[in-house]
Design an enzyme around this catalytic site. Sequence first.
Site, short mmCIF file in Angstrom:
data_model
loop_
_atom_site.label_atom_id
_atom_site.label_comp_id
_atom_site.label_asym_id
_atom_site.label_seq_id
_atom_site.Cartn_x
_atom_site.Cartn_y
_atom_site.Cartn_z
N SER A 153 58.25 -61.98 20.52
CA SER A 153 59.48 -62.08 19.72
C SER A 153 59.29 -62.92 18.46
O SER A 153 60.18 -62.98 17.61
CB SER A 153 60.63 -62.66 20.57
OG SER A 153 60.28 -63.94 21.05
N SER A 156 55.86 -68.27 18.41
CA SER A 156 54.74 -69.07 17.87
C SER A 156 54.70 -68.99 16.35
O SER A 156 54.42 -70.00 15.68
CB SER A 156 53.41 -68.57 18.43
OG SER A 156 53.47 -68.51 19.83
N SER A 223 60.26 -69.53 28.39
CA SER A 223 61.31 -70.22 29.15
C SER A 223 62.44 -69.25 29.51
O SER A 223 63.54 -69.37 28.99
CB SER A 223 61.84 -71.44 28.39
OG SER A 223 62.00 -71.21 27.01
N1 LIG Z 1 53.61 -62.52 33.54
C1 LIG Z 1 53.74 -62.97 32.29
N2 LIG Z 1 54.97 -63.03 31.74
C2 LIG Z 1 55.09 -63.50 30.48
N3 LIG Z 1 54.06 -63.91 29.71
C3 LIG Z 1 52.83 -63.87 30.24
C4 LIG Z 1 52.62 -63.39 31.53
N4 LIG Z 1 51.28 -63.45 31.80
C5 LIG Z 1 50.70 -63.95 30.71
N5 LIG Z 1 51.61 -64.20 29.76
C6 LIG Z 1 51.27 -64.81 28.47
O1 LIG Z 1 51.66 -66.18 28.60
C7 LIG Z 1 52.51 -66.56 27.54
C8 LIG Z 1 53.81 -67.17 28.07
O2 LIG Z 1 53.61 -68.46 28.50
P1 LIG Z 1 54.86 -69.42 28.59
O3 LIG Z 1 54.33 -70.71 29.08
O4 LIG Z 1 55.57 -69.40 27.30
O5 LIG Z 1 55.77 -68.72 29.71
S1 LIG Z 1 56.95 -69.33 30.56
O6 LIG Z 1 57.81 -70.09 29.64
O7 LIG Z 1 56.38 -70.19 31.58
O8 LIG Z 1 57.65 -68.17 31.15
C9 LIG Z 1 52.88 -65.32 26.79
O9 LIG Z 1 52.71 -65.72 25.45
P2 LIG Z 1 53.71 -65.29 24.28
O10 LIG Z 1 53.40 -63.86 24.04
O11 LIG Z 1 53.32 -66.18 23.14
O12 LIG Z 1 55.13 -65.52 24.70
C10 LIG Z 1 51.94 -64.26 27.28
O13 LIG Z 1 50.94 -64.06 26.33
N1 LIG Z 2 59.55 -62.53 11.50
C1 LIG Z 2 58.65 -61.64 11.83
N2 LIG Z 2 58.65 -60.43 11.29
C2 LIG Z 2 57.72 -59.51 11.61
N3 LIG Z 2 56.74 -59.71 12.51
C3 LIG Z 2 56.70 -60.90 13.09
C4 LIG Z 2 57.64 -61.93 12.79
N4 LIG Z 2 57.34 -62.99 13.53
C5 LIG Z 2 56.27 -62.67 14.26
N5 LIG Z 2 55.87 -61.42 13.99
C6 LIG Z 2 54.73 -60.72 14.60
O1 LIG Z 2 55.09 -60.47 15.95
C7 LIG Z 2 53.96 -60.67 16.78
C8 LIG Z 2 54.29 -61.67 17.85
O2 LIG Z 2 54.51 -62.92 17.25
P1 LIG Z 2 54.27 -64.26 18.05
O3 LIG Z 2 54.68 -65.36 17.17
O4 LIG Z 2 52.89 -64.29 18.59
O5 LIG Z 2 55.32 -64.09 19.24
P2 LIG Z 2 55.47 -64.90 20.58
O6 LIG Z 2 54.92 -66.25 20.36
O7 LIG Z 2 56.94 -64.90 20.84
O8 LIG Z 2 54.71 -64.11 21.60
C9 LIG Z 2 52.81 -61.09 15.89
O9 LIG Z 2 52.02 -59.96 15.61
C10 LIG Z 2 53.50 -61.57 14.64
O10 LIG Z 2 52.72 -61.36 13.49
#
Ligand SMILES: Nc1ncnc2c1ncn2[C@@H]1O[C@H](COP(=O)(O)OS(=O)(=O)O)[C@@H](OP(=O)(O)O)[C@H]1O
Ligand SMILES: Nc1ncnc2c1ncn2[C@@H]1O[C@H](COP(=O)(O)OP(=O)(O)O)[C@@H](O)[C@H]1O
Length: 319
Positions: A153, A156, A223
């Site tokens: 979403s 990061s 979260s």
């Molecule tokens: N099962 C499952 N569900 C969701 N996400 C998963 C899972 N397994 C691995 N990942 C990866 O771990 C990142 C999420 O870690 P978080 O510590 O933010 O998760 S949580 O708050 O404890 O739910 C999350 O990173 P983000 O994509 O940056 O959100 C994923 O890359």
């Molecule tokens: N405001 C935005 N508009 C378009 N793409 C975005 C935006 N913010 C993040 N992205 C893209 O969405 C993807 C996921 O972003 P990221 O920050 O890693 O998400 P998360 O930490 O929630 O998993 C990445 O490829 C990033 O470049």
Amino acid sequence: MCAVSVDRVTCSIASYVGTSCDHMPAIRGPGACVFGALGELDLRLAKKELGFVSCSGLDAKRFERGRSGPSRVCLRRGERSVPLAPVRAMEQSRTAHVNSKADGAEGENLHQISTVGNSTNIKWHSCSVSKLERQELLQQKGCVIWITGLSGSGKSTLACALSRSLHSRGKLTYVLDGDNVRHGLNSDLSFKAEDRAENIRRIGEVAKLFADAGVICIASLISPYRRDREACRAILPEGDFIEVFMDVPLQVCEARDPKGLYKLARAGKIKGFTGIDDPYEPPLDCEIVLQQKESECASPCEMAEEVICFLEEKGYLKA
Ligand SMILES: Nc1ncnc2c1ncn2[C@@H]1O[C@H](COP(=O)(O)OS(=O)(=O)O)[C@@H](OP(=O)(O)O)[C@H]1O
Ligand SMILES: Nc1ncnc2c1ncn2[C@@H]1O[C@H](COP(=O)(O)OP(=O)(O)O)[C@@H](O)[C@H]1O
């Protein structure tokens, strides 16, 4: 923040949501101590989720974060009524204390020995350098910006854009990214519900320390459960927990899929993936919603600017 002192029992408030409180025999059960109540929301939570039937003699306002003052409380669970008195709200401590006279000391010269979780006989040590002094030094106010949302979403990305933008204005920030913290402090945790809860609890506690240091702490993690986020909010002083919801539809996140995890989850190769076969509970009443629809897409810098405007308005960018 406040805690409740109950005779010889030590208990904390928000962080006990969902944990047992076996050292309080009369009010055994999950989250019994949560009742201490940091505000009406917590009271409602306690009643709804933890089975408190009623509480009489409680003036919820007296338990608002940061306030203190004596009160008397009667806590009922089912048919049992447990008088808890005197009850005292205390700042800067999540614990209730066993008050006993220090050797040879009288009256107010008490030492306070606590039990918190499995830590027994511990004592809070204060430092003469205060949070206010640290904030004065940094010319800002410590707080926690809690970015929640589905994987992909943009949490990061926003966290980094925000940190960069604040840094360029001379403000001290630190990012606690869920993914990163799982590389170290939380590497023992999986993605099952209780481990996610612990992940969030630990990050909440670390973020609280950063905020106390005067730093603008940016926590970005999925979260997914409301209750865990609320518990983090509850351990911070009123207003210092700023929840930012990345309101991005699952289809958009899935289309981005920068790590290929949604694809694996759809293929059944990752079980319990948030949004696919594990729930995400959006905030009901958070400080900032950054909505992203399919066609409209604010840039990370624009989103960061929105958060900075909020901080400015609330006075966090000055001491
Ligand atoms: N099962 C499952 N569900 C969701 N996400 C998963 C899972 N397994 C691995 N990942 C990866 O771990 C990142 C999420 O870690 P978080 O510590 O933010 O998760 S949580 O708050 O404890 O739910 C999350 O990173 P983000 O994509 O940056 O959100 C994923 O890359
Ligand atoms: N405001 C935005 N508009 C378009 N793409 C975005 C935006 N913010 C993040 N992205 C893209 O969405 C993807 C996921 O972003 P990221 O920050 O890693 O998400 P998360 O930490 O929630 O998993 C990445 O490829 C990033 O470049």
